[in-house]
Design an enzyme around this catalytic site. Structure first.
Site, mmCIF file in Angstrom:
data_model
loop_
_atom_site.group_PDB
_atom_site.id
_atom_site.type_symbol
_atom_site.label_atom_id
_atom_site.label_comp_id
_atom_site.label_asym_id
_atom_site.label_seq_id
_atom_site.Cartn_x
_atom_site.Cartn_y
_atom_site.Cartn_z
ATOM 1 C CG HIS A 1 -2.041 -1.064 1.020
ATOM 2 N ND1 HIS A 1 -2.301 -2.032 1.962
ATOM 3 C CD2 HIS A 1 -2.888 -1.310 -0.005
ATOM 4 C CE1 HIS A 1 -3.283 -2.811 1.527
ATOM 5 N NE2 HIS A 1 -3.652 -2.394 0.335
ATOM 6 C CG ASP B 1 -16.004 -3.289 -14.776
ATOM 7 O OD1 ASP B 1 -14.849 -3.249 -14.315
ATOM 8 O OD2 ASP B 1 -16.270 -3.684 -15.927
ATOM 9 C CG ASP C 1 -5.466 -1.955 -4.172
ATOM 10 O OD1 ASP C 1 -4.856 -3.031 -4.303
ATOM 11 O OD2 ASP C 1 -5.928 -1.543 -3.087
ATOM 12 C CB SER C 2 -6.979 -4.805 -9.838
ATOM 13 O OG SER C 2 -5.757 -5.207 -10.403
ATOM 14 C CG ASP D 1 -3.119 -11.748 -9.371
ATOM 15 O OD1 ASP D 1 -2.213 -10.929 -9.586
ATOM 16 O OD2 ASP D 1 -3.185 -12.447 -8.337
ATOM 17 N N PRO E 1 -12.988 -10.923 -12.248
ATOM 18 C CG PRO E 1 -13.812 -10.132 -10.204
ATOM 19 C CD PRO E 1 -13.411 -11.399 -10.917
#
Ligand code: SAM
Length: 288
Positions: A61, A137, A155-156, A158, A162
């Site tokens: 972070h 989304d 900040d997703s 892999d 989604p």
């Protein structure tokens, strides 16, 4: 004792001893588990893959938040795509000069459950008046919004499920459109040693879209396999080469306390091993 076995790779894995399960359920989008492990504290899993742990989340972070914010130097508006656990929001909001943070998260349950079982991540950031939440989304949001931002942070999860759309060329192109002049996009780009295809594809897109692009890196223990890559893409070519002296002045005046980030780490993180340079410069074979 119960164990959790991560399912990210077919032929290599990590296993956690599970002391206690706080939550396990199928959300509208993903299978979510939060459990306790003696070494890592509370651990969040989505679709069988480790997302974040209390013990090592600070590295991820801090590096995705402070590197672009302090490189830019006058950030007012930030867009976070994903980030449902609240850790990124906490780090971004540490900068008192930032006036608004919009977070676009696809899965409202991740936020609700993180507030309840991972409170050390957000540390109250979801209640900050500068925060605005959009449940949607992220790829759709950047395609349609007319808002612009100084920093966009992906900040997703892999590049499966989604999160897959957040690694696409169209998504990166739309992110560029949402950036104010001199704005920066940073991305979660996977562990290089095992996810080199994602890195290569992102590099190919960045090359076609942005004036300046590169990757920087940090090792986060529970993202197994060595260094994780963070994407860096902007049309301001000066920002990546910000001097150490400038970063030190900005870091000091921001008056934030960090556990991983330092201005020297910031500069050093952009120096990549040759095998990573070979991947992003298309010099190595696929799937290596
Ligand atoms: N630090 C983590 C990592 O490196 O894997 C990411 C953690 S955060 C929990 C990832 C978030 O991205 C999840 O809450 C997930 O619901 C969200 N997400 C996945 N796909 C998304 C999409 N298309 N739009 C918005 N959010 C998405």
């Amino acid at each position: 004792m119960k164990q959790f076995r991560e399912t990210l790779f077919d032929d290599y894995t990590q296993i956690f001893n599970v002391d206690k399960i706080y939550y396990e359920n199928k959300t509208e989008h993903q299978h979510l588990i939060i459990f306790h492990n003696a070494k890592f504290g509370r651990v969040m899993i989505l679709d069988g893959i480790v997302q974040t742990t209390e013990r090592d989340e600070f590295i991820y972070h801090e590096m995705l938040a402070h590197v672009p914010i302090l490189s830019h130097g006058s950030v007012k508006r930030v867009l976070i795509i994903g980030g449902g656990d609240g850790g990124m929001l906490r780090e971004v909001l540490r900068h008192r000069s930032i006036s608004e943070v919009v977070m676009v998260e696809i899965d409202a349950t991740v936020i609700d459950i993180s507030k309840k079982y991972l409170p050390n991540h957000a540390q109250g950031a979801f209640e900050d008046p500068r925060f605005r939440l959009v449940i949607s989304d992220g790829a759709q949001f950047v395609k349609e919004t007319r808002e612009t931002f100084d920093i966009v942070i992906t900040d997703s999860t892999d590049a499966i499920g989604p999160g897959k759309v957040l690694f696409s060329h169209a998504y990166y192109k739309n992110c560029q459109r949402c950036l104010k002049e001199g704005g920066i996009l940073v991305t979660q780009n996977g562990v290089v040693f095992f996810q080199s295809d994602e890195l290569r594809h992102s590099a190919e897109s960045f090359r076609r879209i942005f004036q300046d692009w590169h990757f920087y890196a940090a090792a986060i223990p529970t993202y197994i396999g060595g260094i994780m890559a963070f994407g860096w893409a902007t049309d301001n070519t000066a920002l990546r080469n910000m001097s150490l002296e400038t970063l030190e002045v900005r870091y000091k005046s921001a008056q934030i306390t960090t556990r991983y980030y330092t201005p020297s780490i910031h500069k050093a993180a952009f120096a990549l091993p040759q095998y990573v340079l070979d991947i992003i410069e298309k010099k190595c074979k696929k799937n290596r």
